[in-house]
Design an enzyme around this catalytic site. Sequence first.
Site, PDB file in Angstrom:
ATOM      1  CD  GLU A 183       0.199 -27.964  -3.784  1.00 16.24           C
ATOM      2  OE1 GLU A 183      -0.170 -28.083  -4.966  1.00 16.24           O
ATOM      3  OE2 GLU A 183       1.339 -28.252  -3.399  1.00 16.24           O
ATOM      4  CB  CYS A 190      -5.935 -27.122  -9.491  1.00 14.40           C
ATOM      5  SG  CYS A 190      -5.392 -28.739  -8.931  1.00 14.40           S
TER       6      CYS A 190
HETATM    7  P1  NAP Z   1     -10.828 -20.425  -2.240  1.00 14.27           P
HETATM    8  O1  NAP Z   1     -12.010 -19.578  -2.429  1.00 14.27           O
HETATM    9  O2  NAP Z   1      -9.481 -19.813  -2.353  1.00 14.27           O
HETATM   10  O3  NAP Z   1     -11.001 -21.135  -0.809  1.00 14.27           O
HETATM   11  C1  NAP Z   1     -10.110 -22.122  -0.349  1.00 14.27           C
HETATM   12  C2  NAP Z   1     -10.190 -22.192   1.158  1.00 14.27           C
HETATM   13  O4  NAP Z   1      -9.652 -20.986   1.706  1.00 14.27           O
HETATM   14  C3  NAP Z   1     -11.624 -22.276   1.698  1.00 14.27           C
HETATM   15  O5  NAP Z   1     -11.641 -23.094   2.835  1.00 14.27           O
HETATM   16  C4  NAP Z   1     -11.900 -20.829   2.048  1.00 14.27           C
HETATM   17  O6  NAP Z   1     -12.949 -20.664   2.984  1.00 14.27           O
HETATM   18  C5  NAP Z   1     -10.576 -20.402   2.619  1.00 14.27           C
HETATM   19  N1  NAP Z   1     -10.350 -18.964   2.683  1.00 14.27           N
HETATM   20  C6  NAP Z   1     -10.859 -18.010   1.883  1.00 14.27           C
HETATM   21  N2  NAP Z   1     -10.403 -16.786   2.278  1.00 14.27           N
HETATM   22  C7  NAP Z   1      -9.590 -16.989   3.327  1.00 14.27           C
HETATM   23  C8  NAP Z   1      -8.833 -16.130   4.178  1.00 14.27           C
HETATM   24  N3  NAP Z   1      -8.805 -14.812   4.005  1.00 14.27           N
HETATM   25  N4  NAP Z   1      -8.103 -16.661   5.182  1.00 14.27           N
HETATM   26  C9  NAP Z   1      -8.099 -18.008   5.359  1.00 14.27           C
HETATM   27  N5  NAP Z   1      -8.832 -18.881   4.609  1.00 14.27           N
HETATM   28  C10 NAP Z   1      -9.546 -18.374   3.588  1.00 14.27           C
HETATM   29  O7  NAP Z   1     -10.835 -21.651  -3.273  1.00 14.27           O
HETATM   30  P2  NAP Z   1     -12.050 -22.581  -3.707  1.00 14.27           P
HETATM   31  O8  NAP Z   1     -12.978 -21.787  -4.564  1.00 14.27           O
HETATM   32  O9  NAP Z   1     -12.589 -23.346  -2.564  1.00 14.27           O
HETATM   33  O10 NAP Z   1     -11.246 -23.633  -4.624  1.00 14.27           O
HETATM   34  C11 NAP Z   1     -10.880 -23.369  -5.916  1.00 14.27           C
HETATM   35  C12 NAP Z   1      -9.435 -22.968  -6.063  1.00 14.27           C
HETATM   36  O11 NAP Z   1      -8.577 -23.947  -5.484  1.00 14.27           O
HETATM   37  C13 NAP Z   1      -9.016 -22.900  -7.523  1.00 14.27           C
HETATM   38  O12 NAP Z   1      -8.241 -21.768  -7.752  1.00 14.27           O
HETATM   39  C14 NAP Z   1      -8.216 -24.171  -7.714  1.00 14.27           C
HETATM   40  O13 NAP Z   1      -7.313 -24.146  -8.790  1.00 14.27           O
HETATM   41  C15 NAP Z   1      -7.536 -24.285  -6.412  1.00 14.27           C
HETATM   42  N6  NAP Z   1      -7.077 -25.658  -6.207  1.00 14.27           N
HETATM   43  C16 NAP Z   1      -5.731 -25.930  -6.265  1.00 14.27           C
HETATM   44  C17 NAP Z   1      -5.288 -27.238  -6.120  1.00 14.27           C
HETATM   45  C18 NAP Z   1      -3.830 -27.583  -6.118  1.00 14.27           C
HETATM   46  O14 NAP Z   1      -3.505 -28.648  -5.585  1.00 14.27           O
HETATM   47  N7  NAP Z   1      -2.954 -26.762  -6.680  1.00 14.27           N
HETATM   48  C19 NAP Z   1      -6.209 -28.258  -5.917  1.00 14.27           C
HETATM   49  C20 NAP Z   1      -7.571 -27.936  -5.878  1.00 14.27           C
HETATM   50  C21 NAP Z   1      -7.983 -26.635  -6.018  1.00 14.27           C
HETATM   51  P3  NAP Z   1     -14.466 -20.457   2.468  1.00 14.27           P
HETATM   52  O15 NAP Z   1     -14.861 -21.758   1.894  1.00 14.27           O
HETATM   53  O16 NAP Z   1     -15.211 -20.085   3.675  1.00 14.27           O
HETATM   54  O17 NAP Z   1     -14.430 -19.363   1.448  1.00 14.27           O
END
Ligand code: NAP
Length: 468
Positions: free
Chosen positions: A243, A277
């Site tokens: 997602e 998002c």
């Molecule tokens: P993110 O930086 O991609 O992080 C999401 C999760 O992934 C966090 O728990 C992060 O840990 C973890 N993560 C990062 N690198 C990883 C790796 N190499 N291996 C495994 N896990 C890893 O996203 P965010 O900044 O928290 O959230 C914003 C993003 O989420 C936006 O792009 C938004 O559009 C998207 N989003 C999508 C939806 C949907 O339903 N489509 C809903 C909400 C948000 P850390 O926190 O330690 O970095």
Amino acid sequence: MLIAGKWIDKKDKIEVKNPYDDSVIDTVPSGTPEDVAAAIEAAEEGYRINRDMPVHERIGILKGAADIVEENAEEFALTIATEGSKTIREARKEVARAVQTMVISAEEARRVVGETIPFDSMPGSENRVGYYFRFPIGIIAAITPFNDPLNLVAHKVGPAIAGGNSVVLKPATVTPLSALKLCRALMDAGLPAKVLNAVTGYGATVGDAIVADPRVRMISFTGGVEAGERIVKKAGLKKIGMELGSNTPVIVCEDCDLDKAVELSVSGAFWAVGQNCIGVQRIYIEKGIYKRFETLFVARTRQLKVGPQLEEDTDMGPMITEGEAKRIERWVNDAVKKGAKILTGGKRKGSLYEPTVLADVPPGSKLDKEEVFAPTVNLYPVGDIDEAIKKANDVNFGLHAGIFTKDIEKAFKAIRELDVGGIIINDSSDYRIDMMPFGGVKNSGLGREGIKFVLQEMTEPRVVCFNL
Ligand code: NAP
């Protein structure tokens, strides 16, 4: 963090801070690959425990957890609005939705069904009868983002438990407290130890170790494209639910209810500080009403009160970190250098960034093509709906879109031609209920959430055939 039914703390900690003033509100342990290994080992047994648990017991636990969240709704809301960006009013809505997500998970648990198979439709199989039923898949890794720190955890943990699986959860490093509170509610509701394990810590260490482990059968990830791509490359043979983000468009047609379009689009653009998002990022407005829309939209945006999350009259809180506020400041400044015009906003103070409306955003700039995930919105005049749809589609994302029109033909044209996972008519893109299929096309993701739909991913058919 929660491993094998025990709440574990460690010397090595991560500070959880209020993004408004950077004050430390709590700490969580900084997990290691060894902690992940222990959590996965526990989850192996947890899987067998939940697989063998009668469905009515799973239903009771999920309902019980929903009740606990509801009874403690204000405490959950305070946690969301202190560790994250949401205002207290926004946080209360997230808590109410998380309760729904858990209740729906309980309801759907009883609808995980199969069907009989007409084996005798194949010559030579006359004496065979049988059926398929849906079987849990095993250990599910739930990796969640910061912006909905409770409900997006519920969207993974609820259906995973409903389907008979076990879970290893890694919440976002900046907002782990709401997730841990939900784990506690599930344990208090009677979830057996080891079914749900939560390891706090960084994506690069904890996340990576979870993703790479061959015992994990499915990765259910919500987050950004960059992390999503890294995970897919690392995962190997596992089911993947992705997602991801978007740079969501809304189309405003001349025949629409203008006041409604303005009100709902302002809300859609600045809800949760635009860290959403399905938040409105690009608005395509038919030329005949462009000037009126622009004037009303800017005036309404200027009424929004920016400030600390816990004040009841705050409409928009801080961005999740000062670093994120500086990033959007750079993106806006860069677009302005290339010709964009700031109609209102554009200033930063620490982690606060003003709700910002822009016009003449240059095609191809970051604000135009990337996901901003910040309180900025671009207004574009368009000649007609064909131009609006063409421009709305001219990006690498496709999660939701909104269209304001009273013309049924325009609505159906948008339904047919917009490349997205969901189209909202006469509202902004920022509308979702928790039982509907939710997900995107292109870089916005793979698969769908929404309990019934993700339950198909979190279970698989097992065929039974009797040779009589
Ligand atoms: P993110 O930086 O991609 O992080 C999401 C999760 O992934 C966090 O728990 C992060 O840990 C973890 N993560 C990062 N690198 C990883 C790796 N190499 N291996 C495994 N896990 C890893 O996203 P965010 O900044 O928290 O959230 C914003 C993003 O989420 C936006 O792009 C938004 O559009 C998207 N989003 C999508 C939806 C949907 O339903 N489509 C809903 C909400 C948000 P850390 O926190 O330690 O970095």
